[in-house]
Design a protein around this motif. Structure first.
Motif, PDB file in Angstrom:
ATOM      1  N   GLY A 166     -15.766 -25.235 -17.301  1.00 21.97           N
ATOM      2  CA  GLY A 166     -17.164 -25.481 -16.979  1.00 21.97           C
ATOM      3  C   GLY A 166     -18.139 -25.280 -18.123  1.00 21.97           C
ATOM      4  N   GLY A 167     -17.692 -25.464 -19.341  1.00 20.99           N
ATOM      5  CA  GLY A 167     -18.581 -25.320 -20.491  1.00 20.99           C
ATOM      6  C   GLY A 167     -19.024 -26.666 -21.012  1.00 20.99           C
ATOM      7  N   TRP A 168     -19.830 -26.634 -22.045  1.00 22.07           N
ATOM      8  CA  TRP A 168     -20.198 -27.867 -22.729  1.00 22.07           C
ATOM      9  C   TRP A 168     -20.213 -27.591 -24.222  1.00 22.07           C
ATOM     10  N   VAL A 201     -19.220 -23.816 -27.915  1.00 28.70           N
ATOM     11  CA  VAL A 201     -19.023 -24.151 -26.510  1.00 28.70           C
ATOM     12  C   VAL A 201     -19.874 -23.192 -25.695  1.00 28.70           C
ATOM     13  N   HIS A 202     -20.792 -23.733 -24.909  1.00 31.62           N
ATOM     14  CA  HIS A 202     -21.759 -22.939 -24.159  1.00 31.62           C
ATOM     15  C   HIS A 202     -21.288 -22.721 -22.728  1.00 31.62           C
ATOM     16  N   PHE A 203     -21.527 -21.506 -22.228  1.00 32.60           N
ATOM     17  CA  PHE A 203     -21.178 -21.142 -20.853  1.00 32.60           C
ATOM     18  C   PHE A 203     -22.312 -20.331 -20.243  1.00 32.60           C
ATOM     19  N   ASP A 204     -22.603 -20.600 -18.972  1.00 31.45           N
ATOM     20  CA  ASP A 204     -23.557 -19.775 -18.243  1.00 31.45           C
ATOM     21  C   ASP A 204     -22.856 -18.583 -17.594  1.00 31.45           C
ATOM     22  N   GLU A 249     -26.179  -8.913 -19.610  1.00 37.51           N
ATOM     23  CA  GLU A 249     -25.412  -9.386 -18.459  1.00 37.51           C
ATOM     24  C   GLU A 249     -25.823 -10.791 -18.044  1.00 37.51           C
ATOM     25  N   ASP A 250     -27.115 -11.120 -18.156  1.00 35.03           N
ATOM     26  CA  ASP A 250     -27.610 -12.429 -17.747  1.00 35.03           C
ATOM     27  C   ASP A 250     -27.629 -13.444 -18.877  1.00 35.03           C
ATOM     28  N   ALA A 251     -27.292 -13.038 -20.074  1.00 37.96           N
ATOM     29  CA  ALA A 251     -27.347 -13.941 -21.228  1.00 37.96           C
ATOM     30  C   ALA A 251     -26.219 -14.967 -21.155  1.00 37.96           C
ATOM     31  N   ALA A 252     -26.531 -16.171 -21.598  1.00 37.15           N
ATOM     32  CA  ALA A 252     -25.499 -17.197 -21.705  1.00 37.15           C
ATOM     33  C   ALA A 252     -24.530 -16.799 -22.818  1.00 37.15           C
ATOM     34  N   ARG A 253     -23.316 -17.290 -22.727  1.00 31.52           N
ATOM     35  CA  ARG A 253     -22.296 -16.995 -23.735  1.00 31.52           C
ATOM     36  C   ARG A 253     -21.999 -18.258 -24.529  1.00 31.52           C
TER      37      ARG A 253
END
Length: 92
Positions: free
Chosen positions: A63-65, A4-7, A40-44
């Protein structure tokens, strides 16, 4: 296994806490692009075991995908390409 990807890092942590509250196992990894060195700016990405159907409501709420990871036994070759047995010679 599925990812599951998160910004947003806070959304990823909140999602993981909600998933763990349901008794599921997961972990957060960082998705760095080539040349990036700032975590800090990396996607999780939350990597999880289990069925994604049971957490789609949480994925949408945070808000993930989701991306289903392909297992090696799930990958099928559509057709076999026949390779030549000898070099081809062309005359000009």
């Amino acid at each position: 296994m599925f990812d599951v990807h998160f910004d947003d890092p806070e959304a990823a942590e909140a999602f993981l806490a909600a998933v763990r509250a349901r008794g599921m196992v997961g972990e957060i990894i960082f998705d760095l692009f080539a040349g990036d060195d700032d975590l800090e700016d990396a996607a999780r990405i939350v990597q999880m075991e289990g069925e994604p159907d049971s957490v789609w409501d949480l994925i949408d709420r945070h808000g993930g995908w989701g991306v289903q990871a392909e297992r090696s036994e799930d990958v099928h070759i559509a057709s076999v390409t026949r390779l030549p047995t000898a070099p081809r010679r062309f005359h000009a």
